[in-house]
Write an enzyme that holds these catalytic residues in place. Structure first.
Site, PDB file in Angstrom:
ATOM      1  N   HIS A   1     -50.488 -34.206  33.187  1.00 51.98           N
ATOM      2  CA  HIS A   1     -49.282 -34.501  32.517  1.00 51.98           C
ATOM      3  C   HIS A   1     -49.719 -35.073  31.171  1.00 51.98           C
ATOM      4  CE1 HIS A   1     -44.676 -35.282  30.801  1.00 51.98           C
ATOM      5  NE2 HIS A   1     -44.350 -33.985  31.313  1.00 51.98           N
TER       6      HIS A   1
ATOM      7  N   ASP B   1     -49.727 -38.680  41.081  1.00 53.58           N
ATOM      8  CA  ASP B   1     -48.146 -38.398  40.127  1.00 53.58           C
ATOM      9  C   ASP B   1     -48.124 -37.591  41.338  1.00 53.58           C
ATOM     10  OD1 ASP B   1     -45.942 -37.365  38.789  1.00 53.58           O
ATOM     11  OD2 ASP B   1     -47.579 -37.193  36.088  1.00 53.58           O
TER      12      ASP B   1
ATOM     13  N   GLN C   1     -43.536 -33.107  40.798  1.00 53.63           N
ATOM     14  CA  GLN C   1     -43.715 -32.143  40.519  1.00 53.63           C
ATOM     15  C   GLN C   1     -43.951 -31.620  42.529  1.00 53.63           C
ATOM     16  OE1 GLN C   1     -42.469 -29.948  38.883  1.00 53.63           O
ATOM     17  NE2 GLN C   1     -42.456 -31.215  37.246  1.00 53.63           N
TER      18      GLN C   1
ATOM     19  N   LYS D   1     -35.967 -34.515  38.518  1.00 52.57           N
ATOM     20  CA  LYS D   1     -36.532 -33.685  39.045  1.00 52.57           C
ATOM     21  C   LYS D   1     -35.966 -33.071  40.450  1.00 52.57           C
ATOM     22  CE  LYS D   1     -40.723 -33.330  36.217  1.00 52.57           C
ATOM     23  NZ  LYS D   1     -40.007 -32.851  34.840  1.00 52.57           N
TER      24      LYS D   1
ATOM     25  N   CYS E   1     -46.045 -30.480  28.182  1.00 56.42           N
ATOM     26  CA  CYS E   1     -46.324 -31.585  28.008  1.00 56.42           C
ATOM     27  C   CYS E   1     -47.975 -31.549  28.819  1.00 56.42           C
ATOM     28  CB  CYS E   1     -45.807 -33.035  28.775  1.00 56.42           C
ATOM     29  SG  CYS E   1     -43.975 -33.001  28.144  1.00 56.42           S
TER      30      CYS E   1
END
Length: 434
Positions: free
Chosen positions: A148, A225, A228, A251, A391
């Site tokens: 991302h 990261d 998600q 999220k 993104c």
């Protein structure tokens, strides 16, 4: 749709489905869960909302909405300041939220949880604070082709400033990282390896523990990261072993404007502040200041107290569902989508790995129809999907795609939502004469 990679371990995803004779947890009941989400009773263009954009931002359960409402109605006050009743109540709720989030990701110490606005700010915090102290001329940072922009642009700025270098782990055509190339890149002795736990575009679940072990063996620190991953798979930061783990609240059923950086205490204590001002100080004099303890050293100014409290409630809500059950539910949805979409819409182009290596994300294209047009027609049927580059422009360049449409799932998603997507795509066909 074949995948040439080892299976994901239990740290990155839950155990395989139970075999016969083994007692397994009962599956999630999304129909019951949906009652907790007021927005899902909304009509769009006179039709029930079919929300398939949870990878962009999840919807919020009533308990999270109530937590925000209660704060502003009953004890709205700044934290760590007022010694009056509602001020102390606000501070206690804020710090309890930190403890709830720490339990959710199995952080060993709640003081290792730094509240941010989102994963983007958390990654920028590391880039500015740790990065500007530790990255110098010629130093390498290793990323991946699937990142991302939030886990790419901060490092671009850093190496431009410090005259460092970025290297990238490539992907296969199925969207799986080529770990043999990572082995080669680690010979460069990078200072940092940073990668997504789960791809927001392809849904690929990366082998995080194996990658962390490889990077540490080469002397690099690791940032993951997890934006998600945290909403969709069990995450244990101690078992993963990374040095930094970033994720967003919006999220994972929490409020917008909430996020987290987790890092090891010793790293946080060594890092200089990211932002300066109130709260992040112990003493201030005209010509010098002394910093506060962690995590408050990194939380300058008045925080979004309500969002942090809501995030803690969201973490408890997901814990109550059971993250292993959440993963199994989404794996079932992905498997169903990967089966029914090409069967009912044969011309559709699908991207990414198999359901076993994929989170709840299905990117697709309809030949000859721009994804924005697909999304607009789907919206007429009440179906909300994302369209664009999500993104991840470099990833789309790697796949030679200007854009994709993307359906993404969460705990409230059902097979009927996927059926509605199929019906909507039939309408796309009709509108465009295919």
């Amino acid at each position: 749709m074949t995948v040439t990679s080892r299976p994901v371990t239990a740290v990155e995803a839950p155990a395989k489905r139970m075999t016969s004779g083994t007692v397994a947890e009962s599956p999630l009941d999304p129909y019951t869960i949906r009652r907790d989400f007021p927005i899902l009773s909304t009509l769009v263009h006179g039709k029930p909302l079919v929300y398939l954009d949870s990878a962009s931002s999840s919807q919020k359960p009533q308990v999270v909405i109530d937590a925000l409402d209660d704060f502003y109605r009953e004890y709205n006050a700044n934290v760590h300041r007022g010694i009056y009743e509602i001020g102390e109540r606000a501070t206690a709720a804020y710090e309890e939220a930190r403890a709830r989030v720490a339990r959710f990701v199995n952080a060993p110490d709640a003081h290792e949880i730094v509240f941010t606005r989102n994963a983007t700010e958390a990654i920028n915090l590391v880039a500015y604070s740790w990065g500007r102290r530790n990255i110098g001329q010629g130093d390498a940072i290793v990323l991946t082709e699937m990142e991302h922009h939030a886990n790419l642009v901060p490092w671009q700025l850093l190496v431009q400033e410090k005259d460092g270098d970025l290297e990238f782990i490539p992907i296969t055509d199925d969207g799986v990282l080529r770990l043999e190339v990572l082995e080669v890149l680690l010979r460069l002795k990078p200072k940092l390896v940073a990668f997504t736990h789960v791809s927001n575009t392809l849904g690929t679940i990366n082998p995080v523990r194996e990658m962390v072990e490889m990077a540490h063996a080469a002397g690099a620190l690791v940032l993951v990261d997890g934006a998600q991953a945290v909403p969709h798979v069990p995450v244990d930061v101690q078992a993963i072993g990374a040095d930094f783990y970033a994720f967003s609240g919006h999220k994972m059923l929490g409020p917008m404007g909430s996020g987290v950086l987790w890092s090891r205490r010793e790293l946080l204590e060594e890092m200089p502040p990211f932002l300066a001002g109130g709260e992040m100080i112990r003493e201030v004099h005209l010509r010098r200041s002394d910093w506060n303890d962690i995590p408050w050293k990194f939380e300058a100014g008045t925080p979004d107290v309500a969002a942090a409290i809501g995030l803690g409630v969201a973490a408890d809500y997901l814990s109550g569902l059971g993250m292993g059950r959440v993963r199994e539910h989404e794996r079932d949805l992905v498997a169903y989508a990967l089966d029914v979409l090409p069967r009912e819409v044969p011309e559709i182009a699908l991207y990414g790995p198999t359901a076993e290596l994929r989170g709840g994300v299905v990117p697709f294209n309809m030949p000859g129809i721009h994804p924005h047009d697909v999304a607009q027609v789907l919206d007429r049927s009440g179906v909300a999907v994302r369209a664009g580059h999500h993104c991840t422009m470099p990833l789309h360049e790697r796949l030679d795609l200007p854009a994709t449409a993307r359906a993404s799932f969460n705990v409230y998603s059902t097979r009927e939502d996927i059926d509605a997507l199929v019906a909507g795509l039939h309408e796309v066909r009709r509108v465009f004469g295919n």
